[in-house]
Design an enzyme around this catalytic site. Structure first.
Site, PDB file in Angstrom:
ATOM      1  N   TYR A   1      -2.601   6.936 142.380  1.00  0.00           N
ATOM      2  CA  TYR A   1      -3.845   6.468 141.768  1.00  0.00           C
ATOM      3  C   TYR A   1      -3.843   4.937 141.752  1.00  0.00           C
ATOM      4  O   TYR A   1      -2.930   4.309 141.247  1.00  0.00           O
ATOM      5  CB  TYR A   1      -3.921   7.035 140.353  1.00  0.00           C
ATOM      6  CG  TYR A   1      -5.235   6.896 139.611  1.00  0.00           C
ATOM      7  CD1 TYR A   1      -6.317   6.167 140.113  1.00  0.00           C
ATOM      8  CD2 TYR A   1      -5.411   7.517 138.378  1.00  0.00           C
ATOM      9  CE1 TYR A   1      -7.500   6.058 139.422  1.00  0.00           C
ATOM     10  CE2 TYR A   1      -6.599   7.410 137.668  1.00  0.00           C
ATOM     11  CZ  TYR A   1      -7.642   6.678 138.186  1.00  0.00           C
ATOM     12  OH  TYR A   1      -8.830   6.572 137.492  1.00  0.00           O
ATOM     13  N   CYS A   2      -4.874   4.338 142.345  1.00  0.00           N
ATOM     14  CA  CYS A   2      -5.079   2.886 142.333  1.00  0.00           C
ATOM     15  C   CYS A   2      -3.885   2.174 142.975  1.00  0.00           C
ATOM     16  O   CYS A   2      -3.512   2.486 144.101  1.00  0.00           O
ATOM     17  CB  CYS A   2      -5.349   2.418 140.903  1.00  0.00           C
ATOM     18  SG  CYS A   2      -5.983   0.721 140.790  1.00  0.00           S
ATOM     19  N   ILE A   3      -3.244   1.220 142.287  1.00  0.00           N
ATOM     20  CA  ILE A   3      -2.127   0.489 142.883  1.00  0.00           C
ATOM     21  C   ILE A   3      -0.978   1.433 143.258  1.00  0.00           C
ATOM     22  O   ILE A   3      -0.230   1.163 144.198  1.00  0.00           O
ATOM     23  CB  ILE A   3      -1.624  -0.620 141.932  1.00  0.00           C
ATOM     24  CG1 ILE A   3      -0.603  -1.514 142.634  1.00  0.00           C
ATOM     25  CG2 ILE A   3      -1.048  -0.036 140.656  1.00  0.00           C
ATOM     26  CD1 ILE A   3      -0.119  -2.686 141.785  1.00  0.00           C
TER      27      ILE A   3
END
Length: 600
Positions: free
Chosen positions: A333-335
């Protein structure tokens, strides 16, 4: 001020005395305010605004254009003068006659929803002149064209910040809501507001970080992050949580979910009704979730390679041992999705086939377009961050949180500040905002690798990102994948995510655009029947064409993902209890790392 029946209340001598009494309490609070500000640690000034060179270049370009085309400048100035004089004349007329004409052409702005912005000549004039000034600034910025695209984008952004900051609603003397509340409460709202302000400053060593939620309303592991599970492994980087099964049989291939370490994992387990983690167990999967350490100065030298080796690769290895399998399905998720891509490239180089499929939630891999973060990813800001990181050893959570908030400053800074500091209100008991305020520090070395090597240099899609003896490249990501993006995401714009996925080497790609933003588009349980999603198997076209030709489906993307995952999750096996003889429970979920508060 008016009451609910439209009458002006009588201000008796008793009311005035109580008002004075309350205002005298300001003295004690002011003393606390002076004390906390005197003890403020301070930070590098480069974090507070762009290098003055930007404004100097803009001013030079503006006056050069004015010199070449004075008629345009005069036209803008005359329009501004004319509107200002008209605003004043209308105010004078209203004061004389006591009548105010309807302003049908006034821009709709929820900040000015109080009727007094329209009916009271004083507030009406302030509102009109503010909007006139804002328009003049916007026109001046729009007329500057002798700057490169990034400087123009930054100029627009920072000029808008000035406009938002100078809104009359942000000042007590020009905020009718706050003034009415002060009179109604005999000054108690101002006392409470000042208490809120001083408390927020004291909680952050003098840095102003507006509290968005009532922190006393939530307890991690008490009324949020309550899905049952156990910590089955721990090292300096992470705790590995295995969640209890909710079905008698489960799919053989387990899921390992890597959340972002900029925030804490329980965004995916806020409460039972919208917990992705709980929902996954109910679909018959064994799911492990990584809970990252909240960095302090002892983690200063930890880099992305440590997250990969001691986080991703270690978690994958331990899950394979616990479940006695050769492969797992990974989610980032994300980074954490960005770093999952780096990990997949490294595993390709090493010949490691432990990941059967990868799912990316709102993941950027191609940073060629920096979107709304462009103002903060230029050298003046990044140099300032590096200076602060060298001083502290970490990138502190309040710096990250403040930057994110300024992307939506009216909603996440000024409006909450008005409610808390001017109106004297207690922040709402809102779990999402509580999570948003429960930030995490980043190791200094890792933060600079991410900002310099990925965000600024875009090495992963250009020459390759050097790490662990290899040049990692986006084309090495070749496992079957699904990417979930969000239509109004201002952090990881879906078009930028799409461009990255296009360049991945996988033959099997599924790309989804969910309605809503970075959080609500992901935390979107099927039971809510709220946000739909777009699907289009053809990823050869540009992003605009992809969306135009995509099919829209009502409801959450979660069932779509589960159907895709099921095909890659093997046969059914008896549900697994947490851990094994070599991985005894180290404590119940949500573990201990998630409870550590970010240092100030």
């Amino acid at each position: 001020m008016t009451t609910s029946d439209g009458q002006t209340p009588e201000m008796t001598e008793e009311h005035i005395d109580r008002l004075k009494e309350n205002l005298e309490k300001v003295e004690a609070l002011s003393k606390r305010l002076v004390e906390v500000m005197a003890g403020k640690k301070g930070h590098t000034s480069a974090l507070d605004g762009p290098n003055q060179e930007l404004f100097a270049k803009a001013a030079t370009a503006y006056w050069a254009d004015a010199w070449q085309n004075p008629a345009k400048l005069l036209e803008q100035q005359i329009e501004f003068w004319g509107k200002s004089v008209l605003n004043f004349a209308e105010a004078q007329q209203a004061l004389t006659t006591g009548e105010v004409e309807d302003d049908d052409n006034a821009p709709k702005d929820r900040r000015f929803s109080n009727p007094m912005w329209e009916t009271n000549p004083y507030f009406r004039f302030i509102r009109q002149q503010y909007q006139t000034n804002a328009q003049a600034i916007e026109q001046a910025v729009a007329s500057v064209d002798d700057l490169d695209q990034k400087d123009l984008q930054r100029l627009r952004y920072f000029s808008q910040q000035i406009i938002d900051m100078m809104a009359p609603t942000n000042f007590l003397a020009t905020n009718p809501d706050a003034l009415e509340r002060a009179v109604e409460t005999e000054g108690q709202s101002l006392i409470k507001g000042l208490e809120n302000l001083v408390s927020d400053l004291e909680a952050n060593d003098g840095e102003l970080v507006v509290k968005l939620a009532d922190e006393t309303a939530f307890q991690v592991g008490g009324n949020i992050a309550t899905t049952p599970g156990d910590v089955v492994f721990r090292n300096q980087m992470m705790e590995l949580i295995q969640y209890k099964p909710a079905t008698e049989m489960v799919h053989e291939t387990p899921i390992v979910l890597f959340p972002p370490w900029i925030n804490k994992f329980y965004i995916l387990d806020l409460k039972a009704q919208n917990s992705l983690i709980k929902w996954v167990t109910e679909q018959g999967y064994t799911i492990f979730v990584v809970s990252w350490v909240n960095a302090d100065s002892s983690h200063a030298d930890i880099g992305l390679e440590d997250y990969i080796e001691e986080g991703y690769l270690t978690a994958i290895s331990e899950v394979k041992k616990i479940c006695n399998v050769k492969q797992i399905n990974a989610v980032g998720y994300c980074i954490a999705g960005t770093t999952l891509s780096l990990t997949l490239s490294l595993m390709k180089k090493r010949g490691d086939k432990s990941i059967k499929s990868a799912t990316f939630f709102t993941t950027l891999t191609d940073f060629g377009e920096q979107g709304e973060f462009t103002p903060f990813l230029q050298n003046d800001f990044v140099n300032g961050i590096e200076e602060q990181v060298n001083r502290d050893g970490i990138l502190k959570a309040w710096i990250i949180g403040r930057t994110m908030s300024f992307l939506r400053s009216t909603d996440l800074i000024y409006t909450p500040a008005i409610r808390s500091y001017m109106m004297g209100e207690t922040p709402p008991a809102f779990d999402l905002l509580f999570w948003n305020g429960d930030g995490a520090n980043l190791p200094g070395r890792m933060a600079m690798q991410y900002l310099r090597g990925l965000c600024q240099s875009n090495d992963f899609v250009s020459d390759g990102f050097k790490m662990l003896g290899h040049k990692l490249h986006i084309k090495d990501v070749d496992v079957p994948l699904m990417a979930i993006t969000c239509e109004t995401d201002h952090i990881a714009a879906w078009k930028d995510c799409y461009r990255g996925v296009q360049q991945m080497g996988s033959r099997s790609k599924t790309f989804v655009v969910s309605e809503s933003g970075h959080i609500a588009g992901i935390v979107n349980p099927p039971s809510k029947k709220k946000y739909g999603h777009y699907i289009n198997p053809d990823m050869k076209a540009d992003a605009e064409t992809w969306l135009k030709e995509a099919d829209f489906h009502e409801g959450s993307w979660w069932p779509l993902w589960e159907a895709w995952l099921k095909k890659r999750s093997g046969k059914q096996v008896p549900a697994r209890e947490a851990g094994d003889s070599e991985h005894p429970s180290l404590g119940p979920a949500p573990g201990t790392y998630v409870l550590v508060k970010a240092s100030r």
